[in-house]
Design a protein around this motif. Structure first.
Motif, PDB file in Angstrom:
ATOM      1  N   GLY A 282      24.349 -14.442 -11.019  1.00  0.00           N
ATOM      2  CA  GLY A 282      24.546 -15.102 -12.308  1.00  0.00           C
ATOM      3  C   GLY A 282      25.985 -15.553 -12.486  1.00  0.00           C
ATOM      4  N   GLY A 283      26.924 -14.693 -12.084  1.00  0.00           N
ATOM      5  CA  GLY A 283      28.338 -15.061 -12.172  1.00  0.00           C
ATOM      6  C   GLY A 283      28.675 -16.229 -11.267  1.00  0.00           C
ATOM      7  N   ILE A 284      28.126 -16.235 -10.075  1.00  0.00           N
ATOM      8  CA  ILE A 284      28.343 -17.339  -9.129  1.00  0.00           C
ATOM      9  C   ILE A 284      27.801 -18.644  -9.697  1.00  0.00           C
ATOM     10  N   THR A 285      26.597 -18.584 -10.263  1.00  0.00           N
ATOM     11  CA  THR A 285      25.979 -19.775 -10.847  1.00  0.00           C
ATOM     12  C   THR A 285      26.844 -20.353 -11.951  1.00  0.00           C
ATOM     13  N   ALA A 286      27.351 -19.492 -12.812  1.00  0.00           N
ATOM     14  CA  ALA A 286      28.199 -19.953 -13.918  1.00  0.00           C
ATOM     15  C   ALA A 286      29.453 -20.644 -13.396  1.00  0.00           C
ATOM     16  N   GLU A 287      30.053 -20.086 -12.337  1.00  0.00           N
ATOM     17  CA  GLU A 287      31.273 -20.677 -11.781  1.00  0.00           C
ATOM     18  C   GLU A 287      30.985 -22.049 -11.173  1.00  0.00           C
ATOM     19  N   VAL A 288      29.875 -22.169 -10.451  1.00  0.00           N
ATOM     20  CA  VAL A 288      29.527 -23.445  -9.830  1.00  0.00           C
ATOM     21  C   VAL A 288      29.273 -24.512 -10.881  1.00  0.00           C
ATOM     22  N   VAL A 289      28.490 -24.184 -11.902  1.00  0.00           N
ATOM     23  CA  VAL A 289      28.156 -25.150 -12.952  1.00  0.00           C
ATOM     24  C   VAL A 289      29.419 -25.591 -13.695  1.00  0.00           C
ATOM     25  N   SER A 290      30.298 -24.630 -13.949  1.00  0.00           N
ATOM     26  CA  SER A 290      31.541 -24.944 -14.649  1.00  0.00           C
ATOM     27  C   SER A 290      32.399 -25.916 -13.853  1.00  0.00           C
ATOM     28  N   GLN A 291      32.550 -25.664 -12.549  1.00  0.00           N
ATOM     29  CA  GLN A 291      33.388 -26.542 -11.734  1.00  0.00           C
ATOM     30  C   GLN A 291      32.750 -27.917 -11.526  1.00  0.00           C
ATOM     31  N   LEU A 292      31.438 -27.965 -11.446  1.00  0.00           N
ATOM     32  CA  LEU A 292      30.771 -29.268 -11.317  1.00  0.00           C
ATOM     33  C   LEU A 292      31.105 -30.171 -12.500  1.00  0.00           C
ATOM     34  N   GLU A 293      31.083 -29.581 -13.677  1.00  0.00           N
ATOM     35  CA  GLU A 293      31.351 -30.385 -14.874  1.00  0.00           C
ATOM     36  C   GLU A 293      32.827 -30.749 -14.979  1.00  0.00           C
ATOM     37  N   LYS A 294      33.721 -29.769 -14.774  1.00  0.00           N
ATOM     38  CA  LYS A 294      35.142 -30.009 -14.959  1.00  0.00           C
ATOM     39  C   LYS A 294      35.735 -30.929 -13.895  1.00  0.00           C
ATOM     40  N   THR A 295      35.328 -30.736 -12.643  1.00  0.00           N
ATOM     41  CA  THR A 295      35.951 -31.465 -11.534  1.00  0.00           C
ATOM     42  C   THR A 295      35.227 -32.755 -11.192  1.00  0.00           C
ATOM     43  N   TYR A 296      33.894 -32.734 -11.316  1.00  0.00           N
ATOM     44  CA  TYR A 296      33.108 -33.883 -10.850  1.00  0.00           C
ATOM     45  C   TYR A 296      32.329 -34.574 -11.964  1.00  0.00           C
ATOM     46  N   ASN A 297      32.455 -34.069 -13.191  1.00  0.00           N
ATOM     47  CA  ASN A 297      31.742 -34.639 -14.339  1.00  0.00           C
ATOM     48  C   ASN A 297      30.236 -34.693 -14.086  1.00  0.00           C
ATOM     49  N   ILE A 298      29.731 -33.648 -13.439  1.00  0.00           N
ATOM     50  CA  ILE A 298      28.298 -33.556 -13.136  1.00  0.00           C
ATOM     51  C   ILE A 298      27.679 -32.457 -13.986  1.00  0.00           C
ATOM     52  N   LYS A 299      26.639 -32.828 -14.734  1.00  0.00           N
ATOM     53  CA  LYS A 299      25.856 -31.864 -15.493  1.00  0.00           C
ATOM     54  C   LYS A 299      24.423 -31.889 -14.932  1.00  0.00           C
ATOM     55  N   PRO A 300      24.072 -30.911 -14.105  1.00  0.00           N
ATOM     56  CA  PRO A 300      22.743 -30.930 -13.475  1.00  0.00           C
ATOM     57  C   PRO A 300      21.630 -30.973 -14.516  1.00  0.00           C
ATOM     58  N   VAL A 301      20.577 -31.748 -14.202  1.00  0.00           N
ATOM     59  CA  VAL A 301      19.423 -31.810 -15.102  1.00  0.00           C
ATOM     60  C   VAL A 301      18.486 -30.623 -14.872  1.00  0.00           C
ATOM     61  N   ARG A 302      18.586 -30.004 -13.715  1.00  0.00           N
ATOM     62  CA  ARG A 302      17.832 -28.787 -13.424  1.00  0.00           C
ATOM     63  C   ARG A 302      18.739 -27.846 -12.649  1.00  0.00           C
ATOM     64  N   ILE A 303      18.730 -26.567 -13.024  1.00  0.00           N
ATOM     65  CA  ILE A 303      19.504 -25.549 -12.313  1.00  0.00           C
ATOM     66  C   ILE A 303      18.544 -24.449 -11.885  1.00  0.00           C
ATOM     67  N   LEU A 304      18.427 -24.260 -10.593  1.00  0.00           N
ATOM     68  CA  LEU A 304      17.587 -23.207 -10.031  1.00  0.00           C
ATOM     69  C   LEU A 304      18.496 -22.179  -9.375  1.00  0.00           C
ATOM     70  N   ALA A 305      18.379 -20.941  -9.787  1.00  0.00           N
ATOM     71  CA  ALA A 305      19.194 -19.871  -9.211  1.00  0.00           C
ATOM     72  C   ALA A 305      18.302 -18.687  -8.887  1.00  0.00           C
ATOM     73  N   GLY A 306      18.358 -18.225  -7.664  1.00  0.00           N
ATOM     74  CA  GLY A 306      17.522 -17.094  -7.268  1.00  0.00           C
ATOM     75  C   GLY A 306      17.443 -16.969  -5.771  1.00  0.00           C
ATOM     76  N   THR A 307      16.470 -16.219  -5.310  1.00  0.00           N
ATOM     77  CA  THR A 307      16.295 -15.958  -3.884  1.00  0.00           C
ATOM     78  C   THR A 307      15.188 -16.850  -3.347  1.00  0.00           C
ATOM     79  N   TYR A 308      15.561 -17.851  -2.581  1.00  0.00           N
ATOM     80  CA  TYR A 308      14.614 -18.830  -2.043  1.00  0.00           C
ATOM     81  C   TYR A 308      14.560 -18.793  -0.523  1.00  0.00           C
ATOM     82  N   MET A 309      15.715 -18.673   0.113  1.00  0.00           N
ATOM     83  CA  MET A 309      15.765 -18.645   1.580  1.00  0.00           C
ATOM     84  C   MET A 309      16.896 -17.711   1.999  1.00  0.00           C
ATOM     85  N   THR A 310      16.529 -16.591   2.588  1.00  0.00           N
ATOM     86  CA  THR A 310      17.509 -15.558   2.880  1.00  0.00           C
ATOM     87  C   THR A 310      17.871 -15.504   4.359  1.00  0.00           C
ATOM     88  N   SER A 311      18.872 -14.701   4.645  1.00  0.00           N
ATOM     89  CA  SER A 311      19.200 -14.283   6.001  1.00  0.00           C
ATOM     90  C   SER A 311      19.145 -12.758   5.970  1.00  0.00           C
TER      91      SER A 311
END
Length: 588
Positions: A282-311
């Motif tokens: 959750g903390g990682i997701t918040a940091e990524v979303v924050s930097q996308l908006e501040k640095t790249y002016n990107i506001k994702p229309v969908r945000i998926l966070a979870g376990t989808y493909m692991t190692s």
């Protein structure tokens, strides 16, 4: 990393995990022998989406089987591709084939080759089948990935979801493939991890046997098979995310500028590699979303966070960005397909009440999943002459085994000659005991099955793909009534083009293609088998002094490549020379 596991037997672990999927989703069944999860029959006919790969990436791929997603998933052992035979049985017996099959795999050599065999066998049996290879990882970059291309990582699940939802609408195979390809072309991903993982069943790690990361050190570009990344850094989360987003989105970075984000709609996927807590993700997701908006002016229309493909339990995460574009099919958009309901345990949506209450016990059982019968084509060959020529070519290849092996000990791992001899002996035994029918397609089909059963490894997969495609190519030469050199040349050229979909090898890369390509080209130009065989030998000998671009020789140091030809190319040219009845040369 931790070397402690509740189940230390890797085979038992994979089998248990697959069985568990049928317990958590009543709509799927398990073919335990072939490690295949598939949808139970009873639903409307649609394009079937089939995927798979090594185990250890859960919930990919088995947990994505279900309504609105995958039709079947084939599992290998941990971090290893499933076999071509597993895949063939899944395609031929565990999915609906009426409207066609789309096979979607991540860009790893074993997966591409083995799933490619399945696709070619499906086509050879007259089925409609396409294969889509997804490579979304930008971590390695163009310079290092070379001809192999980008690895496939977590962004692949977005391709699965979108194509699965589109297939569920009744769309054609052509539309499903095109939208899948468009989706794959608009995804970039990169991963990072604080350590490597330990595979159950392997010896406990020691300081000498395992590569560890120092405290605070992070590996950027970590692969999903425990591979090392593009570099290590000591960075806190904000700096780490900054570097990862730069690799994804900096269009000035020519080594990694795979995607130019021009859309107003972006989908963001934050994927847990297996060992990150939900709290920390959750903390990682918040940091990524924050930097996308501040640095790249990107506001994702969908945000998926979870376990989808692991190692396995990898202590890391990956970021994927999907650039949403017009699908150009006049139907649902990418976002609508992503939002469409699905019923798969690995996708974050509940199983419907109706499915639980149905308590279906149906399974898809086929009593015999041997090769589908290939109908006689009328494309005639002379059985006696063909048998004699084949025997001559095979015997010459067998006799050449010691020389091929010696060459391979210089520039490879020494098994090329044995592999070719094993396949040649099996075919020789078959044609000695069984008379050819005189129908080119029927006879090539029979020989193909012998090769598949006797040759393994990368060479076996390449021969199997080529020969399966040759069956399909010969059928397309109708209405010819006789398999003339011109007919063979056209079919061989078509099969060579099919092979190029699964391997980037080209003439000049120091591979078997250096002998195959000139043989086919010369046969097409001249219709003369002897000239074609001589061209093949010339191509093989031309690999002396040629640095390898593909294959195991890439990893072998020294100057051996200056002294000997490519073993595989030389071995194939020996077969062609024998086939043409040319005189044996002195060994060099």
């Amino acid at each position: 990393m931790s070397a402690k596991h509740f189940i230390n037997d890797p085979t038992l672990l994979v089998n248990y995990a697959l069985h568990a999927l049928t317990l958590t989703n009543p709509s799927v069944a398990l073919d335990a022998e072939n490690k295949t999860i598939y949808r139970r029959p009873g639903h409307a006919s649609q394009v079937s989406i089939l995927s798979g790969g090594g185990s250890g990436h859960e919930p990919s791929f088995g947990a994505f089987v279900g309504e609105g997603l995958l039709s079947a998933a084939v599992a290998g052992t941990i971090f290893a591709s499933p076999s071509a035979e597993q895949i063939r049985k899944a395609i031929m017996s565990k999915v609906d084939t009426e409207k066609g099959i789309l096979v979607t795999v991540m860009n790893y050599t074993g997966d591409v080759l083995n799933f490619g065999i399945g696709v070619e066998k499906a086509k050879a049996a007259g089925l409609k089948a396409e294969m889509l290879v997804v490579g979304d990882d930008v971590g390695v970059g163009r310079a290092k990935s070379g001809k192999v291309g980008r690895r496939g990582i977590a962004g692949t699940v977005l391709v699965h979801k979108i194509t699965g939802a589109l297939a569920a609408t009744g769309a054609s195979l052509e539309d499903v493939y095109n939208v899948g390809k468009l989706t794959a072309d608009n995804i970039v991903s990169v991963g990072a991890s604080l350590d490597h993982v330990h595979v159950p069943g392997r010896a406990a790690p020691t300081a000498e046997s395992e590569v560890h990361l120092a405290p605070g050190e992070v590996e950027i570009g970590m692969g999903i098979h425990n591979e090392q990344g593009s570099g290590r850094e000591t960075a806190h989360l904000p700096e780490l995310v900054q570097k990862m987003l730069k690799q994804l989105l900096d269009y000035e970075d020519k080594n990694r500028a795979f995607l130019h984000v021009i859309s107003n709609e972006i989908v963001l996927l934050i994927n847990n590699l297996g060992g990150v807590s939900a709290l920390e993700l959750g903390g990682i997701t918040a940091e990524v979303v924050s930097q996308l908006e501040k640095t790249y002016n990107i506001k994702p229309v969908r945000i998926l966070a979870g376990t989808y493909m692991t190692s396995l339990n990898g202590l890391g995460f990956s970021i994927s960005v999907l650039n949403v574009v017009n699908t150009n099919i006049g139907g649902p958009s990418m976002i609508q397909l992503l939002d469409a309901p699905s019923e798969a345990a690995g996708w974050h949506a509940p199983i419907k009440k109706e499915t639980w209450e149905a308590k279906s016990n149906q399974t898809r059982e086929v009593s015999d999943v041997r090769e589908a019968n290939v109908e006689a084509s009328g494309l005639a060959i002379d059985p006696k002459t063909s048998t004699s020529a084949l025997k001559a070519g095979l015997k010459r290849m067998i006799v050449a085994e010691p020389l091929i092996t010696r060459y391979d000990e210089v520039v490879g791992d020494g098994d090329c000659g044995i592999g070719l001899k094993r396949g040649a002996e099996a075919v020789l035994k078959f044609i000695t005991k069984t008379e050819l029918s005189g129908d080119a397609i029927l006879d090539v089909q029979e020989i193909t099955q012998v090769v598949e059963g006797s040759m393994d490894g990368t060479s076996g997969a390449l021969f199997a793909i080529f020969l399966n495609s040759l069956v399909h190519s010969l059928r397309q030469q109708a209405p010819a009534s006789k398999a003339t050199p011109k007919v063979w040349g056209a079919a061989l050229k078509q099969s060579s083009e099919a092979l190029s979909k699964y391997t980037p090898a080209q003439p000049g890369d120091r591979t078997i293609i250096d002998a195959l390509h000139p043989f086919i080209e010369t046969l097409n130009e001249s219709g003369d088998l002897e000239k074609a065989a001589e061209a093949s030998r010339k191509g093989a000998e031309g690999t002396r002094g040629m640095e390898a671009s593909l294959g195991r020789s890439v990893y072998v140091g020294g100057s051996g490549f200056m002294e000997v030809p490519d073993p595989g190319a030389f071995g194939l040219s020996e077969f062609f020379l024998g086939l043409a009845g040319l005189k044996k040369e002195e060994s060099k």
